[in-house]
Design an enzyme around this catalytic site. Sequence first.
Site, PDB file in Angstrom:
ATOM      1  NE  ARG A   1       1.163  -9.897  -6.657  1.00 40.47           N
ATOM      2  CZ  ARG A   1       2.124 -10.565  -5.220  1.00 40.47           C
ATOM      3  NH1 ARG A   1       1.281 -10.330  -4.563  1.00 40.47           N
ATOM      4  NH2 ARG A   1       2.792 -10.786  -5.162  1.00 40.47           N
TER       5      ARG A   1
ATOM      6  NE  ARG B   1      -5.242  -5.551  -0.696  1.00 44.64           N
ATOM      7  CZ  ARG B   1      -4.522  -6.420  -0.211  1.00 44.64           C
ATOM      8  NH1 ARG B   1      -3.757  -7.218  -1.628  1.00 44.64           N
ATOM      9  NH2 ARG B   1      -4.905  -6.497   1.178  1.00 44.64           N
TER      10      ARG B   1
ATOM     11  CD  GLU C   1       0.103 -11.886   3.353  1.00 47.51           C
ATOM     12  OE1 GLU C   1       0.987 -11.420   2.168  1.00 47.51           O
ATOM     13  OE2 GLU C   1      -0.533 -11.904   3.791  1.00 47.51           O
TER      14      GLU C   1
ATOM     15  CB  SER D   1       3.676 -14.353   1.739  1.00 45.75           C
ATOM     16  OG  SER D   1       2.751 -15.875   1.821  1.00 45.75           O
TER      17      SER D   1
ATOM     18  NE  ARG E   1       0.441  -4.432   1.949  1.00 41.72           N
ATOM     19  CZ  ARG E   1       0.377  -5.572   1.488  1.00 41.72           C
ATOM     20  NH1 ARG E   1       0.056  -6.808   1.953  1.00 41.72           N
ATOM     21  NH2 ARG E   1      -0.945  -5.403   0.327  1.00 41.72           N
TER      22      ARG E   1
END
Length: 416
Positions: free
Chosen positions: A253, A268, A342, A345, A382
């Site tokens: 990403r 991130r 987070e 999801s 993460r």
Amino acid sequence: MINLELIRTDPDAVKRAAHAKRVDIDIDHLVELDREVRRSTEQLDTLRHGLKQASKQVGAGGEGRQVAKELGDRVRAAEQANRELRARFDALLARVPNILAPEVPEGDDDRDNLEVRTWSTPRTFDFPVRDHLELMLGLGMVNLDGPRKFAGGRSYALTGPGALLELAVLRYALDTVVGRGFTPVIPPVIVREQALFGTGFFPGSREETYQLPADDLYLVGTSEVGLVAMHSDSILAEEQLPLRYAGWSTCFRREAGAAGRDSRGLYRVHQFTKVEQVVICHADPAVSEREHYGLLDNSETILQSLGLPYRVALACSGETGLGQYRKHEVETWMPGRDSYSETHSCSTLLDFQARRSRIRYRAGGRNEFAFTLNNTAVASPRILVAIVENYQNADGSVTVPEVLRPYLNGLEVITR
């Protein structure tokens, strides 16, 4: 995309969903374009029929040649107009959001999410807390300077125990969901545009997606893309459902515009590895809801067994993506950030992806569009942020969660 019949019969419901999701789209214009497309198609069919009849006359006795020529010109012009009209309609239709589950709260961002529950209590430390970057650098678990020389910002290399810990937690998550009936898959991470359109990432997330222009291909941000696209343009047998997959893949990403504390360390990054859960099931809201909470339970089970405090929140409308009907976010406690952040999801999309990808199944003598769902099982690095920060010791070492020790040859503590 959503069912066109819903737009035709209840445009107000679609308008409400668009407003709630903060999607700027003119549904009235879409409805009018739909009428124009249908009128254009009817006119085109009439012209084609007339041309067919005129052509028969030409073939039978040579008469009507001029009529046929004129009709042929009109048909070609009508076909071009119809194509252009359909292109405008399709482009607008692709931006129409899915409807929302009734329980989804309206809101703008994650501050408006509805907390559903928490698990465990964050640990209280009797020594100064280090963040994951300080811990991992001190333990030789990560190298930042070397990779950033040749790969740019947000690049990293997991080294030594860092690499082994990532492999351990990924394999543990995979084993957990496979033990619950999921089929492991390592899908392609380089895909065509249609795969990203079919899963709803395009046209909206182009700026987040890495492109390979020379080959007209793209790098995926989740194995969900490949797992769903495997069944595009297919008709499944009803007895095949539900299909439950656990996809292991590297993900990419661009993280365009991300800044602030998220840019420090490994929270991130541009490249990461994830085990993703994907379900393709019957077009039944009750079945879909059951699968949704099953996916959520899998992820919570993994976090609980890792001993990581977390909370579950029902995402508000503004945090619910274009194709999502319902979404829960799981946020794991990270002491270095002094917050829940987070890590998972969980999404229900009804038939949104199946319509775009043309995934159907045969039921009761007719073809039905399937429902799809997805949820993270675990994503690294993460999850490593949460593990090393929660399991840190006063001397800078990190205790290995008990469930991961068999994957690390019994290692109990990571030390320098």
